[in-house]
Design a protein around this motif. Structure first.
Motif, PDB file in Angstrom:
ATOM      1  N   ASP A  19      -8.740   6.829   4.118  1.00  0.00           N
ATOM      2  CA  ASP A  19      -7.956   6.309   5.248  1.00  0.00           C
ATOM      3  C   ASP A  19      -6.804   5.441   4.745  1.00  0.00           C
ATOM      4  OD1 ASP A  19      -9.837   7.581   6.817  1.00  0.00           O
ATOM      5  OD2 ASP A  19     -10.814   5.730   7.496  1.00  0.00           O
ATOM      6  N   ALA A  20      -7.109   4.577   3.790  1.00  0.00           N
ATOM      7  CA  ALA A  20      -6.075   3.698   3.229  1.00  0.00           C
ATOM      8  C   ALA A  20      -4.994   4.516   2.525  1.00  0.00           C
ATOM      9  CB  ALA A  20      -6.706   2.706   2.253  1.00  0.00           C
ATOM     10  N   ASN A  44       0.638   6.878   2.438  1.00  0.00           N
ATOM     11  CA  ASN A  44       1.518   8.051   2.455  1.00  0.00           C
ATOM     12  C   ASN A  44       2.338   8.121   3.740  1.00  0.00           C
ATOM     13  OD1 ASN A  44       0.506   8.798  -0.026  1.00  0.00           O
ATOM     14  ND2 ASN A  44      -1.018  10.193   0.827  1.00  0.00           N
ATOM     15  N   THR A  45       1.734   7.751   4.852  1.00  0.00           N
ATOM     16  CA  THR A  45       2.448   7.736   6.130  1.00  0.00           C
ATOM     17  C   THR A  45       3.528   6.660   6.123  1.00  0.00           C
ATOM     18  OG1 THR A  45       0.508   8.519   7.345  1.00  0.00           O
ATOM     19  CG2 THR A  45       2.199   7.364   8.621  1.00  0.00           C
ATOM     20  N   ARG A  79       5.172   5.332   3.708  1.00  0.00           N
ATOM     21  CA  ARG A  79       6.330   5.651   2.854  1.00  0.00           C
ATOM     22  C   ARG A  79       7.370   6.448   3.621  1.00  0.00           C
ATOM     23  NH1 ARG A  79       8.868   3.377  -0.806  1.00  0.00           N
ATOM     24  NH2 ARG A  79       7.173   3.231  -2.323  1.00  0.00           N
ATOM     25  N   THR A  80       6.953   7.318   4.533  1.00  0.00           N
ATOM     26  CA  THR A  80       7.907   8.149   5.275  1.00  0.00           C
ATOM     27  C   THR A  80       8.736   7.320   6.251  1.00  0.00           C
ATOM     28  OG1 THR A  80       6.362   8.681   7.084  1.00  0.00           O
ATOM     29  CG2 THR A  80       6.315  10.095   5.135  1.00  0.00           C
ATOM     30  N   TYR A  81       8.266   6.116   6.601  1.00  0.00           N
ATOM     31  CA  TYR A  81       8.990   5.263   7.546  1.00  0.00           C
ATOM     32  C   TYR A  81       9.905   4.254   6.846  1.00  0.00           C
ATOM     33  CZ  TYR A  81       6.240   6.930  11.525  1.00  0.00           C
ATOM     34  OH  TYR A  81       5.684   7.696  12.517  1.00  0.00           O
ATOM     35  N   LEU A  82       9.829   4.156   5.533  1.00  0.00           N
ATOM     36  CA  LEU A  82      10.641   3.192   4.800  1.00  0.00           C
ATOM     37  C   LEU A  82      11.964   3.838   4.401  1.00  0.00           C
ATOM     38  CD1 LEU A  82       7.846   1.685   2.533  1.00  0.00           C
ATOM     39  CD2 LEU A  82       8.951   0.562   4.487  1.00  0.00           C
ATOM     40  N   ILE A 122       1.130   3.134  -4.981  1.00  0.00           N
ATOM     41  CA  ILE A 122       0.669   1.744  -4.831  1.00  0.00           C
ATOM     42  C   ILE A 122       1.008   0.975  -6.095  1.00  0.00           C
ATOM     43  CG2 ILE A 122      -1.343   0.265  -4.478  1.00  0.00           C
ATOM     44  CD1 ILE A 122      -2.607   2.773  -3.036  1.00  0.00           C
ATOM     45  N   GLU A 123       1.802  -0.106  -5.933  1.00  0.00           N
ATOM     46  CA  GLU A 123       2.345  -0.786  -7.110  1.00  0.00           C
ATOM     47  C   GLU A 123       1.859  -2.227  -7.284  1.00  0.00           C
ATOM     48  OE1 GLU A 123       6.499   0.633  -8.267  1.00  0.00           O
ATOM     49  OE2 GLU A 123       6.573   0.770  -6.080  1.00  0.00           O
TER      50      GLU A 123
END
Length: 298
Positions: A118-119, A124-125, A127-130, A159-160
């Protein structure tokens, strides 16, 4: 000077001279989102400041909690973009919640791996909004997230960094032994010693039989910066044992740091003392600045 106080002062002194490109703002947007994970739909919200310098996904503790909106607002006002979502089986999210309140084991390996999926889907979701694809994404979590975050980060190179409030670095079975021993007694540390607690945590017979999750396995694979924030009076996790493990990682060269707050218990992030939260923000600013610099130099 005692070591916990020294470590806090050192963190503050090393962070206060950061460039003043990070400013607080009350100007942000909130967008509700839905995303798929392992065949079910999870619902959450993205809080976006005007010019985010970092982005984080909030990972839950063990309780059946909805999205952490108040905590998310604290983060976004500092210039951090946030995705927070209703836990599986809670609020608007599909699936089934697992936990003691409904008579099921939520630290079983199967469930922890499911929550890490889930996390991962949330990251991944997000990232598409950034708009800025170079913005570092990290995970911030509480308590049970100490097992979920390392599993997730070991599988997702996006994840950094990671910030872990009152999170264990020991196995799930060891944590359970300690929790059964303290038995919710807020005065536990008045009448017990560290040696006492360690003996029980290491050797008590297990009340339940299941495959233990050991966060050290995933942490061994990681080279991203991590910050753990502990309360010395914690009666949910054996803090000194967790710190001992982090010190072993530090000797190995892992970029893992921790701060110990002598007056706090398990709720380091939601306590009226804002020092853990404040230190975490400054740490995120420092680490994400370093991450961005390293990307430019490549």
């Amino acid at each position: 000077m005692n070591k916990p106080l020294f470590s806090i002062l050192f963190l503050w002194l090393s962070l206060i001279f950061l460039p003043k490109i990070f400013s607080q703002s009350t100007d942000f947007t909130i967008k509700d989102v839905k995303f798929e994970s392992q065949g079910i739909t999870l619902a959450g919200s993205i809080l976006m400041p005007k010019n985010p310098f970092a982005a984080v996904v909030i990972i839950h503790g063990s309780d059946p909690v909805k999205r952490e909106m108040e905590f998310a607002k604290r983060l976004v006002k500092e210039g951090i973009a946030v995705l927070t979502y209703d836990k599986r089986g809670v609020g608007e999210s599909g699936g089934v919640y697992v936990g003691p309140s409904v008579g099921t084991n939520n630290i079983d390996t199967t469930n922890l791996n499911l929550l890490s999926h889930d996390a991962n889907a949330a990251v991944n979701t997000f990232r598409t909004y950034l708009k800025d694809k170079k913005i570092p994404i990290g995970l911030v979590g509480f308590s049970q997230a100490g097992w979920i975050i390392p599993i997730t980060a070991s599988k997702n190179p996006q994840i950094e960094f990671m910030v872990l409030f009152s999170c264990p670095t020991i196995t799930t079975l060891e944590q359970l032994r300690f929790q059964f021993y303290t038995n919710g007694n807020n005065n536990f540390w008045v009448n017990h010693t560290e040696a006492d607690a360690r003996e029980h945590t290491k050797n008590d017979p297990d009340r339940y039989q299941f495959v233990a999750t050991d966060p050290k396995i995933s942490l061994n694979t990681l080279s991203i910066p991590g910050l753990w924030l502990f309360g010395e009076k914690d009666i949910q996790i054996p803090v000194k044992m967790c710190i001992e493990q982090l010190n072993k990682f530090k000797v190995q060269g892992k970029p893992f740091e921790y701060t110990l707050f002598s007056a706090l218990g398990h709720n380091t992030v939601f306590d009226s003392d804002t020092a853990p939260f404040d230190i975490s923000i400054q740490w995120i600013k420092q680490k994400t600045l370093n991450i961005k610099k390293s990307k430019v130099s490549k």
